[in-house]
Motif scaffolding. Sequence first.
Motif, PDB file in Angstrom:
ATOM      1  N   UNK A   1       0.818  -1.142   0.086  1.00 55.88           N
ATOM      2  CA  UNK A   1       0.027  -0.020   0.046  1.00 55.88           C
ATOM      3  C   UNK A   1       0.885   1.296   0.187  1.00 55.88           C
ATOM      4  N   UNK A   2       0.467   2.229  -0.682  1.00 54.87           N
ATOM      5  CA  UNK A   2       1.102   3.483  -0.699  1.00 54.87           C
ATOM      6  C   UNK A   2      -0.061   4.557  -1.203  1.00 54.87           C
ATOM      7  N   UNK A   3       0.180   5.719  -0.250  1.00 55.80           N
ATOM      8  CA  UNK A   3      -1.023   6.737  -0.640  1.00 55.80           C
ATOM      9  C   UNK A   3      -1.338   7.040  -1.719  1.00 55.80           C
ATOM     10  N   UNK A   4      -2.514   6.859  -2.358  1.00 54.20           N
ATOM     11  CA  UNK A   4      -2.985   7.433  -3.600  1.00 54.20           C
ATOM     12  C   UNK A   4      -2.635   6.443  -4.914  1.00 54.20           C
ATOM     13  N   UNK A   5      -2.188   5.342  -4.423  1.00 57.80           N
ATOM     14  CA  UNK A   5      -1.526   4.311  -5.293  1.00 57.80           C
ATOM     15  C   UNK A   5      -2.761   3.043  -5.472  1.00 57.80           C
ATOM     16  N   UNK A   6      -3.298   2.881  -6.542  1.00 62.07           N
ATOM     17  CA  UNK A   6      -4.372   1.815  -6.492  1.00 62.07           C
ATOM     18  C   UNK A   6      -3.893   0.428  -6.363  1.00 62.07           C
ATOM     19  N   UNK A   7      -4.481  -0.354  -5.553  1.00 58.97           N
ATOM     20  CA  UNK A   7      -4.147  -1.864  -5.783  1.00 58.97           C
ATOM     21  C   UNK A   7      -5.266  -2.716  -5.757  1.00 58.97           C
TER      22      UNK A   7
ATOM     23  N   UNK B   1     -20.452 -11.114  -0.365  1.00 56.13           N
ATOM     24  CA  UNK B   1     -19.442 -10.202   0.323  1.00 56.13           C
ATOM     25  C   UNK B   1     -19.750  -8.564   0.344  1.00 56.13           C
ATOM     26  N   UNK B   2     -19.266  -8.142   1.576  1.00 54.49           N
ATOM     27  CA  UNK B   2     -19.687  -6.793   1.778  1.00 54.49           C
ATOM     28  C   UNK B   2     -18.352  -6.109   2.072  1.00 54.49           C
ATOM     29  N   UNK B   3     -18.110  -4.849   1.621  1.00 50.42           N
ATOM     30  CA  UNK B   3     -16.915  -4.280   1.951  1.00 50.42           C
ATOM     31  C   UNK B   3     -17.288  -2.870   2.337  1.00 50.42           C
ATOM     32  N   UNK B   4     -16.280  -2.279   3.254  1.00 48.77           N
ATOM     33  CA  UNK B   4     -16.589  -0.905   3.745  1.00 48.77           C
ATOM     34  C   UNK B   4     -14.944  -0.270   3.908  1.00 48.77           C
ATOM     35  N   UNK B   5     -14.851   0.968   4.058  1.00 48.34           N
ATOM     36  CA  UNK B   5     -13.708   1.340   4.190  1.00 48.34           C
ATOM     37  C   UNK B   5     -13.662   2.310   5.626  1.00 48.34           C
ATOM     38  N   UNK B   6     -12.153   2.214   6.183  1.00 49.54           N
ATOM     39  CA  UNK B   6     -12.010   2.798   7.464  1.00 49.54           C
ATOM     40  C   UNK B   6     -11.018   3.604   7.391  1.00 49.54           C
ATOM     41  N   UNK B   7     -10.749   4.763   8.237  1.00 52.47           N
ATOM     42  CA  UNK B   7      -9.445   5.296   8.487  1.00 52.47           C
ATOM     43  C   UNK B   7      -8.816   5.757   7.078  1.00 52.47           C
ATOM     44  N   UNK B   8      -9.502   6.080   6.055  1.00 48.64           N
ATOM     45  CA  UNK B   8      -9.235   6.561   4.764  1.00 48.64           C
ATOM     46  C   UNK B   8      -8.808   5.634   3.773  1.00 48.64           C
ATOM     47  N   UNK B   9      -9.556   5.271   3.030  1.00 46.18           N
ATOM     48  CA  UNK B   9      -9.100   4.316   1.923  1.00 46.18           C
ATOM     49  C   UNK B   9     -10.305   4.561   0.827  1.00 46.18           C
ATOM     50  N   UNK B  10     -10.190   4.272  -0.355  1.00 52.21           N
ATOM     51  CA  UNK B  10     -11.413   4.418  -1.293  1.00 52.21           C
ATOM     52  C   UNK B  10     -11.539   3.388  -2.008  1.00 52.21           C
ATOM     53  N   UNK B  11     -12.656   2.778  -2.160  1.00 56.85           N
ATOM     54  CA  UNK B  11     -12.884   1.634  -3.037  1.00 56.85           C
ATOM     55  C   UNK B  11     -13.118   2.076  -4.245  1.00 56.85           C
ATOM     56  N   UNK B  12     -12.719   1.746  -5.496  1.00 56.44           N
ATOM     57  CA  UNK B  12     -12.970   2.399  -6.665  1.00 56.44           C
ATOM     58  C   UNK B  12     -14.184   1.588  -7.421  1.00 56.44           C
ATOM     59  N   UNK B  13     -14.257   0.519  -7.093  1.00 62.56           N
ATOM     60  CA  UNK B  13     -15.379  -0.420  -7.770  1.00 62.56           C
ATOM     61  C   UNK B  13     -15.736  -1.410  -6.701  1.00 62.56           C
ATOM     62  N   UNK B  14     -16.839  -2.197  -7.045  1.00 63.04           N
ATOM     63  CA  UNK B  14     -17.602  -3.073  -6.259  1.00 63.04           C
ATOM     64  C   UNK B  14     -16.666  -4.330  -6.180  1.00 63.04           C
ATOM     65  N   UNK B  15     -16.773  -5.231  -5.516  1.00 62.52           N
ATOM     66  CA  UNK B  15     -16.129  -6.624  -5.614  1.00 62.52           C
ATOM     67  C   UNK B  15     -16.456  -7.194  -6.747  1.00 62.52           C
ATOM     68  N   UNK B  16     -15.657  -7.872  -7.241  1.00 59.97           N
ATOM     69  CA  UNK B  16     -15.807  -8.537  -8.644  1.00 59.97           C
ATOM     70  C   UNK B  16     -15.821  -9.960  -8.141  1.00 59.97           C
TER      71      UNK B  16
END
Lengths: 576, 190
Positions: B66-72, B89-104
Amino acid sequence: VTNLTTNRWPLLVASLLAGCGGGGGGGGGGGPQPVPTTVTVSGTVTFDSVPSVAGIGLDYANTQPKPARGVTVELLEGANVLASTTTDAAGVYSFTTTPNRAVSLRVRAEMIRVGAPSWTFTVLDNVNGDALYTLDGAVFDTGTADSTRALRAESGWNGSSYAGARSAAPFAILDTVYDGVQLVLSASPAAIFPPLQLHWSTSNVPSFGSNAIPDPDTGEIGNSFFRPGSGIFLLGAADSDTDEYDRHVIAHEWGHYLEEVFSRSDSIGGPHTRHDQLDFRVAFGEGWGNAFSAMLTGQSVYRDSFGPSQSGSFGFDVEGPLSAAQGNQNPGWYSEESIQEIIYDLFDSGVDLIRNSLVADNVALGFAPLYTVMTGDQRTTSALTSVFPFVVALRAQRPADAPLIDEVVNAQNITPVADIYGTTEAHFGNPSSSDLQSVYDLLSVNDPTPVRVCSLDDYRSTFTGSTNKLGSRRFLRFTAASAGMYTLTARAVAPLNAAADPDMILRRADEVTISNGAPSSTCSTGTPEECVESFSPTLAPGDHVLEVYEWTNTNTATEEYPPIGRTCFDVTVTQP
Amino acid sequence: VRRARRTLCWCALAAFVAAARVGDAEPNGAPAAPASGSVRVKLAARSSPGKPQPPIAAAYRLSAVPAIGMPLRVSVTARADASLGDLSIEVSTADGASVSSPPVAVAGTKQGEYVWEIDVAPLSSPAGRLNVLVTGNGPAGPQARSLSVLLRTGARAEAAELRVAPNGERLMALPAKESVVERSAPEDAR
C-alpha cells in the motif's frame, strides 16, 4: 473559605458573612474559618457498558454506566502518586489528603489484590509497548472542602460511529474478569490467581501479520485468543470485529487462562468450529471455555458482535441448538458442542431436554464441584485432559449424583464412562472407521507383538483443516513398572499412500517429551519399515500416554506437506 | 527428544510460538511463503485456538504494498461449510481508503472456494483499512466472518496519549468524563 463552588454553602456563607459584617475569606461560627488539616476526595468510577445482544450485536441505545469494580485509583500531584486505593463493588473510591493542593485522579486499568485471595489483572495496549491503559481526570484543587468527583469512561460512540476515545473498553474488559474472579472465589475463597495480562487495542484486527501469525506489535492478531505465558489478546477493530463488550468472548478466553493456571490443559489448540469432530483434548478445552463463558455471564446464549457498526452477531446456545436445524450432527467425546452442553448442564439449575433428546437435565451442581474437579483430579490425571477423567472425578466427588451425571453425559452419545481412559467407549466418529475403535490402545512393555494404530485424515474440516481433528493422532498407554530408559518405536506398515513421517509425543501428566524427526531418505511407499520414529527417554515409574501420528495428517490441505491420509504404525515399548 | 516439565517445555518451545498456527484456515494478505524444499518445520507447541468462529474461513492478498494514492487490488478468498450455500461479500472502508469499484467475483482455484477482487486506493490517512464481511446463509440463518484488510502506509494516530511515568512505566492515557458531584465542608471545618 476560598473555594466556595459548593451547592450547599453559598446561602449559609452569605448569611454568616452578613452577620459578621464581612470578614473576607472568613468562615462561619463567628470567627475565621480554620483551614482543615485534611479534606476528602471521593466519588465513583464508572464505564459505559454496551450490551451485546443476540441477533443485533452491540446495542448502543441501551448503554448504561456500570461501576468499575476493584480497579486502582491514584491521586496524583503532577506525575507523582500521592495515594492509591481500590474501588469497591460500587465503583467507589476515597482519598483523604491535604487541602489546597493541585491534584488529579488517575484510574489504572488493573485489578490488584494482595494476600489471600490475590490477583493481578492488567489491560495493556499491545501496539504501544504493552502500555497500561489509564483513565485520566483533570487537575483540580482540593480546596478546603470535601469533594465528590465522578469519573466516567465513555464508549466513544456518537450514535453512528466511534468518534472519540474508547475509554470504556479496558474497564469493560476488567468487568468481565471481575465477575470471573467472583465465580472462582465462590468455590475457592482464598484463590491465588497468577498474574494475567489482557491485551486490547483499537488496532487489533481480525487479520494476521506478514508471517500469517498473530503480530501483537502491529495489532494483526487475527482473532481474540489466550496464549499461555503471554495472556489474552482481544480484537478492537471498529466496524470489523471488536470484543471489549462481548463478555462471552472475554469469559471464554479467561476460561482458558483458568484451565491453564488452576487445572491442566493438554489441548493442542488449532482452528475449530462447533460441528467439528475434534481431537478430544481440544474438544474438552473449547467446550470448557464455552461452558465457562455461560457460567460467568449467567447467559447460556453465547454472543459475539462484529461487522459494520458492530451490528452483526454470532452466537449459539451452550444448552443445545437454538433450533433443530442447528442440531449437533456429531455428538460425542470429540465434540466441543457436546462437552460444553455437558458441563453447563451439570452446572445450571435449569431443567431442559438434552440435545432434543427425551433425557432431562435434572442435575444442578453449581460451580464449586466442577472447579474442585478441574483443580484436583483433572489437573493430575495420568490420562489426557478430556471428558473421561472429568466425569470419573466428578462422580467420585458426588456419588449421590452419579446417576444423573451419567444421564447428562450419556445423552451426548458417550458410552457410560468406566474409567479415565474411556476404556468402554463405543462411539468413534461419523462416519465410523474400522481403524478407530478405541480412545487409547494398551501397550505392554517388552511385548514382542506390536500394537497397530492408524493415523487418519477422515475427519478434516473444509474450513478448519486437519490439524486437530479426530483420528489424526492416536493414543496408547502403558505402565512403566520401574524407573529407567525405555525405547519407544513407531514403524510404518504397508500400504502407504506416500512416504510416512511418524512422530510421537510422550506424556506423563504434565510432563511432555517430543520425538518428531524427519523421515529418513530410505523411507518410501515401497519401504515402509524404513519410515520409523524411535526415541529412548528415561522414565519414572507409573502410567504414561504415548501420542502417535502421521505428521502430515496434522497439516492442512494447503500446506507444503498436505495430509497423506490413512497411515498405520506398529508401536512398541521396550526396556533393556 | 526432550523431557521437561510442561512449563519448561513451553519456554523451550518459545521459538515455535512465532509459528503458532492460529490461522491455519486463515492465511493473511502477505504473499505465500516460498516452498521450503524438504525442510519440515514441525510445530510442537500448541497453537492458540482463538474464540469460537462461524464455519467460514476468509483470507486476503494484496497486489502491491500500500502507498497513498496508489491503486491496488485486494483478492479475498473464502471457504465455508457447504450448508451455508453461496457466499456473498460486503466491503467498507475505514481510516481513509477508497474503493474504486464494487467487489468482482472471480473463479476460485479450488472446489468450494470463493474469490473476489476489489480495487482500492489508500488515501491521505496512513492507516487505511478495508473491512470485509463474508456472509453465508445456512439452515440456522445467516452467518458471517469479518476480515480487516490493512492498507497501512504509516503509523496510525492514537486516540489515547502515551505517557511515561517517573518510574518508567508506560501508560496509555484515556480521557475521562469528570464531574464534581458535590462539594462539602470537611468535618473539622464545620
